[in-house]
Scaffold this active site. Structure first.
Site, PDB file in Angstrom:
ATOM      1  N   ALA A   1       0.788  -1.229  -0.048  1.00 11.92           N
ATOM      2  CA  ALA A   1      -0.046  -0.076   0.175  1.00 11.92           C
ATOM      3  C   ALA A   1       1.027   1.187  -0.107  1.00 11.92           C
ATOM      4  O   ALA A   1       0.811   2.240  -0.816  1.00 11.92           O
ATOM      5  CB  ALA A   1      -0.855  -0.021   1.155  1.00 11.92           C
ATOM      6  N   GLU A   2       1.851   1.236   0.718  1.00 12.10           N
ATOM      7  CA  GLU A   2       2.901   2.454   0.958  1.00 12.10           C
ATOM      8  C   GLU A   2       3.489   2.602  -0.369  1.00 12.10           C
ATOM      9  O   GLU A   2       3.707   3.665  -0.944  1.00 12.10           O
ATOM     10  CB  GLU A   2       3.748   2.271   2.035  1.00 12.10           C
ATOM     11  CG  GLU A   2       4.506   3.751   2.211  1.00 12.10           C
ATOM     12  CD  GLU A   2       4.843   4.055   3.552  1.00 12.10           C
ATOM     13  OE1 GLU A   2       5.440   5.059   3.742  1.00 12.10           O
ATOM     14  OE2 GLU A   2       4.805   3.095   4.669  1.00 12.10           O
ATOM     15  N   SER A   3       3.993   1.576  -0.981  1.00 11.67           N
ATOM     16  CA  SER A   3       4.643   1.680  -1.982  1.00 11.67           C
ATOM     17  C   SER A   3       3.853   2.174  -3.398  1.00 11.67           C
ATOM     18  O   SER A   3       4.290   3.198  -4.114  1.00 11.67           O
ATOM     19  CB  SER A   3       5.038   0.279  -2.426  1.00 11.67           C
ATOM     20  OG  SER A   3       5.964  -0.276  -1.806  1.00 11.67           O
TER      21      SER A   3
END
Length: 141
Positions: free
Chosen positions: A62-64
């Site tokens: 998700a953060e990527s």
């Protein structure tokens, strides 16, 4: 500025070399003017001890994708992106297959971007729902 999906995907996949994204086999596969999609295989390399998709691997996906998506809106010669907060609700478990992360912009400010990232599987089941806040910084020259 014209939108070039193939160029964006090539750029995102290119900057993933020698990073956690490469280690997790994250691949950027689709882009639009307000979204970015990546996929990650679910196999033992991203499992927790019970044989399920690890929540940390899900959050890394998700953060990527959310951080990479902010690059759609900035001048990369003058600005850079920093993730400053992420939250995740894990709704369904997954043992194998593929998960897909779709980041959609909620708020596009001058210095803050807020993203909703839905993690789904091959059958469009919602696995996790994440929210990411990115700070946009000026590059000091």
């Amino acid at each position: 500025m014209t939108f070039d999906k193939e160029k964006i995907l090539a750029h995102c996949n290119g900057f993933s070399e020698n990073t956690l994204m490469k280690t997790l086999s994250i691949e950027y596969i689709d882009a639009g003017k307000d979204f970015l999609v990546a996929k990650m295989p679910v196999n033992p390399s991203v499992h927790q001890p019970m044989g399920l998709l690890h929540g940390g691997a899900t959050v890394a996906l998700a953060e990527s994708v959310g951080s990479a998506a902010s690059f759609l809106f900035i001048n990369t010669d003058e600005q850079e992106v920093r993730g400053i907060e992420i939250s995740a609700n894990h709704l369904k478990s997954k043992r194998s297959g593929t998960v897909f992360a779709t980041a959609r912009i909620i708020h596009k400010g001058r210095t803050l971007h807020l993203w909703e990232i839905k993690i789904t599987d091959e059958n469009d089941n919602l696995i996790s729902l994440c929210k990411l806040t990115n700070m946009i910084l000026s590059i000091k020259k």
